[in-house]
Design an enzyme around this catalytic site. Structure first.
Site, PDB file in Angstrom:
ATOM      1  N   SER A  71      85.925 179.132 -67.815  1.00 40.70           N
ATOM      2  CA  SER A  71      86.477 179.773 -66.624  1.00 40.70           C
ATOM      3  C   SER A  71      87.761 180.496 -67.010  1.00 40.70           C
ATOM      4  CB  SER A  71      86.807 178.679 -65.592  1.00 40.70           C
ATOM      5  OG  SER A  71      87.536 179.199 -64.503  1.00 40.70           O
ATOM      6  N   TYR A 104      91.042 170.433 -63.309  1.00 39.53           N
ATOM      7  CA  TYR A 104      90.017 171.451 -63.612  1.00 39.53           C
ATOM      8  C   TYR A 104      90.476 172.253 -64.839  1.00 39.53           C
ATOM      9  CZ  TYR A 104      86.569 175.194 -62.769  1.00 39.53           C
ATOM     10  OH  TYR A 104      85.543 176.110 -62.888  1.00 39.53           O
TER      11      TYR A 104
HETATM   12  P1  NDP Z   1      77.407 175.914 -58.326  1.00 40.36           P
HETATM   13  O1  NDP Z   1      78.071 174.822 -57.562  1.00 40.36           O
HETATM   14  O2  NDP Z   1      76.566 176.897 -57.604  1.00 40.36           O
HETATM   15  O3  NDP Z   1      76.558 175.311 -59.530  1.00 40.36           O
HETATM   16  C1  NDP Z   1      76.949 174.171 -60.221  1.00 40.36           C
HETATM   17  C2  NDP Z   1      75.741 173.610 -60.905  1.00 40.36           C
HETATM   18  O4  NDP Z   1      76.127 172.446 -61.658  1.00 40.36           O
HETATM   19  C3  NDP Z   1      74.666 173.166 -59.917  1.00 40.36           C
HETATM   20  O5  NDP Z   1      73.402 173.574 -60.386  1.00 40.36           O
HETATM   21  C4  NDP Z   1      74.766 171.655 -59.945  1.00 40.36           C
HETATM   22  O6  NDP Z   1      73.496 171.065 -59.732  1.00 40.36           O
HETATM   23  C5  NDP Z   1      75.196 171.426 -61.384  1.00 40.36           C
HETATM   24  N1  NDP Z   1      75.764 170.112 -61.584  1.00 40.36           N
HETATM   25  C6  NDP Z   1      76.853 169.559 -60.992  1.00 40.36           C
HETATM   26  N2  NDP Z   1      76.993 168.281 -61.390  1.00 40.36           N
HETATM   27  C7  NDP Z   1      75.976 168.032 -62.254  1.00 40.36           C
HETATM   28  C8  NDP Z   1      75.575 166.902 -63.009  1.00 40.36           C
HETATM   29  N3  NDP Z   1      76.268 165.749 -62.964  1.00 40.36           N
HETATM   30  N4  NDP Z   1      74.478 167.001 -63.793  1.00 40.36           N
HETATM   31  C9  NDP Z   1      73.774 168.149 -63.843  1.00 40.36           C
HETATM   32  N5  NDP Z   1      74.104 169.248 -63.159  1.00 40.36           N
HETATM   33  C10 NDP Z   1      75.195 169.188 -62.378  1.00 40.36           C
HETATM   34  O7  NDP Z   1      78.605 176.641 -59.094  1.00 40.36           O
HETATM   35  P2  NDP Z   1      78.677 177.822 -60.183  1.00 40.36           P
HETATM   36  O8  NDP Z   1      77.370 178.432 -60.416  1.00 40.36           O
HETATM   37  O9  NDP Z   1      79.812 178.660 -59.780  1.00 40.36           O
HETATM   38  O10 NDP Z   1      79.149 176.988 -61.451  1.00 40.36           O
HETATM   39  C11 NDP Z   1      78.559 177.099 -62.734  1.00 40.36           C
HETATM   40  C12 NDP Z   1      79.643 177.045 -63.791  1.00 40.36           C
HETATM   41  O11 NDP Z   1      80.491 178.183 -63.672  1.00 40.36           O
HETATM   42  C13 NDP Z   1      80.564 175.822 -63.704  1.00 40.36           C
HETATM   43  O12 NDP Z   1      80.775 175.298 -65.000  1.00 40.36           O
HETATM   44  C14 NDP Z   1      81.858 176.399 -63.147  1.00 40.36           C
HETATM   45  O13 NDP Z   1      82.989 175.647 -63.527  1.00 40.36           O
HETATM   46  C15 NDP Z   1      81.835 177.781 -63.768  1.00 40.36           C
HETATM   47  N6  NDP Z   1      82.687 178.766 -63.102  1.00 40.36           N
HETATM   48  C16 NDP Z   1      82.454 179.143 -61.812  1.00 40.36           C
HETATM   49  C17 NDP Z   1      83.313 180.027 -61.186  1.00 40.36           C
HETATM   50  C18 NDP Z   1      83.156 180.421 -59.750  1.00 40.36           C
HETATM   51  O14 NDP Z   1      84.075 181.069 -59.201  1.00 40.36           O
HETATM   52  N7  NDP Z   1      82.060 180.101 -59.087  1.00 40.36           N
HETATM   53  C19 NDP Z   1      84.461 180.620 -61.891  1.00 40.36           C
HETATM   54  C20 NDP Z   1      84.586 180.175 -63.251  1.00 40.36           C
HETATM   55  C21 NDP Z   1      83.726 179.286 -63.822  1.00 40.36           C
HETATM   56  P3  NDP Z   1      73.199 169.692 -58.943  1.00 40.36           P
HETATM   57  O15 NDP Z   1      74.276 169.546 -57.908  1.00 40.36           O
HETATM   58  O16 NDP Z   1      71.834 169.920 -58.393  1.00 40.36           O
HETATM   59  O17 NDP Z   1      73.224 168.627 -60.003  1.00 40.36           O
END
Ligand code: NDP
Length: 249
Positions: A144, A157
């Site tokens: 990020s 974070y």
């Molecule tokens: P979402 O919340 O849409 O997606 C997060 C994903 O992580 C979901 O598919 C969720 O699936 C999965 N997840 C969470 N906990 C677990 C777990 N214990 N095991 C397996 N899967 C897990 O958010 P984003 O798409 O935005 O996030 C994706 C990445 O991008 C993250 O690493 C985030 O930090 C990073 N990011 C996002 C930004 C933003 O502004 N959105 C900015 C910078 C970085 P489920 O709950 O079904 O397990």
């Protein structure tokens, strides 16, 4: 949309049930890759796998908590076994729970470290021997802007994402001799479900910070990931930092 050709390649994506992971899996499948999908919400990844199959692609969905070592290992090894190889691991699953350090519910810290740190470590640990055996592979770690710039209100974070950056660079150096490439992706604000898990007072502060900023879409970040993994073997894209045009910090 990326023009990468991933025919014959196998891509494993964690956090594929929404946001960036879902968009990345879809773009990889459309580019010809077989994809393995991991997340805890198994109904969502099954539905995504069915959409990909209906489109003529190849996909498997595996219920996984990436912060549990046995489940992370099982996901990576099943992806390799059932799809025949493992070319790319996209360590995308993540949690962002913001707020001041003082009085924070410490369970939120444990959740972030569980997914953002141990999730990446365990999946990578399982993938390395398989890629070493193959003589090639690519690990993409989603960090990020918060892995480059620390801010008041996002201390833990920041801790996890700075850690992902440090780990990726160390891994990149180690993996060079194994024929494995490593890419760090650092998005700014992306419109996904990520922020929705925060406490209401934190959500209000975030809304103020990003007022007037048009966020990136998950597809924008997926396109960047496909750019990195679609390069010829002599090119290693180490790091991509991508902000919305209107995001200053
Ligand atoms: P979402 O919340 O849409 O997606 C997060 C994903 O992580 C979901 O598919 C969720 O699936 C999965 N997840 C969470 N906990 C677990 C777990 N214990 N095991 C397996 N899967 C897990 O958010 P984003 O798409 O935005 O996030 C994706 C990445 O991008 C993250 O690493 C985030 O930090 C990073 N990011 C996002 C930004 C933003 O502004 N959105 C900015 C910078 C970085 P489920 O709950 O079904 O397990």
């Amino acid at each position: 949309m990326s023009s990468a050709d991933l025919s014959g390649r196998v891509v494993a994506v964690t956090g594929a049930s929404s946001g960036i992971g879902e968009a990345t899996a879809l773009q990889c499948a459309r580019a010809g890759a077989a994809v393995a999908l991991a997340a805890r919400r198994v109904d969502r990844i099954q539905e995504l796998a069915e959409r990909i199959l209906a489109d003529g692609g190849r996909a498997i969905a595996i219920a996984t908590d990436v912060g549990e070592e046995d489940q992370a290992g099982e996901f990576v090894r099943r992806a390799h076994h059932e799809l025949g190889r493992l070319d790319v691991l996209v360590n995308n699953a993540g949690v962002m729970l913001l707020g001041p350090i003082a009085d924070a519910p410490t369970e939120e810290w444990r959740r972030m470290i569980h997914v953002n740190v141990f999730g990446i470590l365990y999946c990578t640990h399982a993938a390395l021997p398989l890629m070493r055996e193959q003589g090639s592979g690519h690990i993409v770690n989603v960090s990020s802007v918060a892995g480059r710039v620390a801010r008041m209100g996002s201390g833990v974070y920041n801790l996890t994402k700075f850690g992902v950056g440090a780990f990726s660079e160390s891994l990149r150096q180690e993996a060079v001799s194994l024929g494995i490439r490593v890419t760090l992706i650092e998005p700014g604000a992306v419109a996904t479900e990520l922020a929705a898990h925060n406490r209401p007072e934190v959500l209000a502060q975030m809304a103020k910070r990003f007022e007037g900023v048009t966020p990136l879409t998950s597809e924008d970040i997926a396109t960047a990931i496909l750019y990195a993994i679609g390069q010829p073997p002599n090119v290693s894209v180490n790091e991509l930092l991508i902000r919305p045009s209107g995001q200053a910090g």
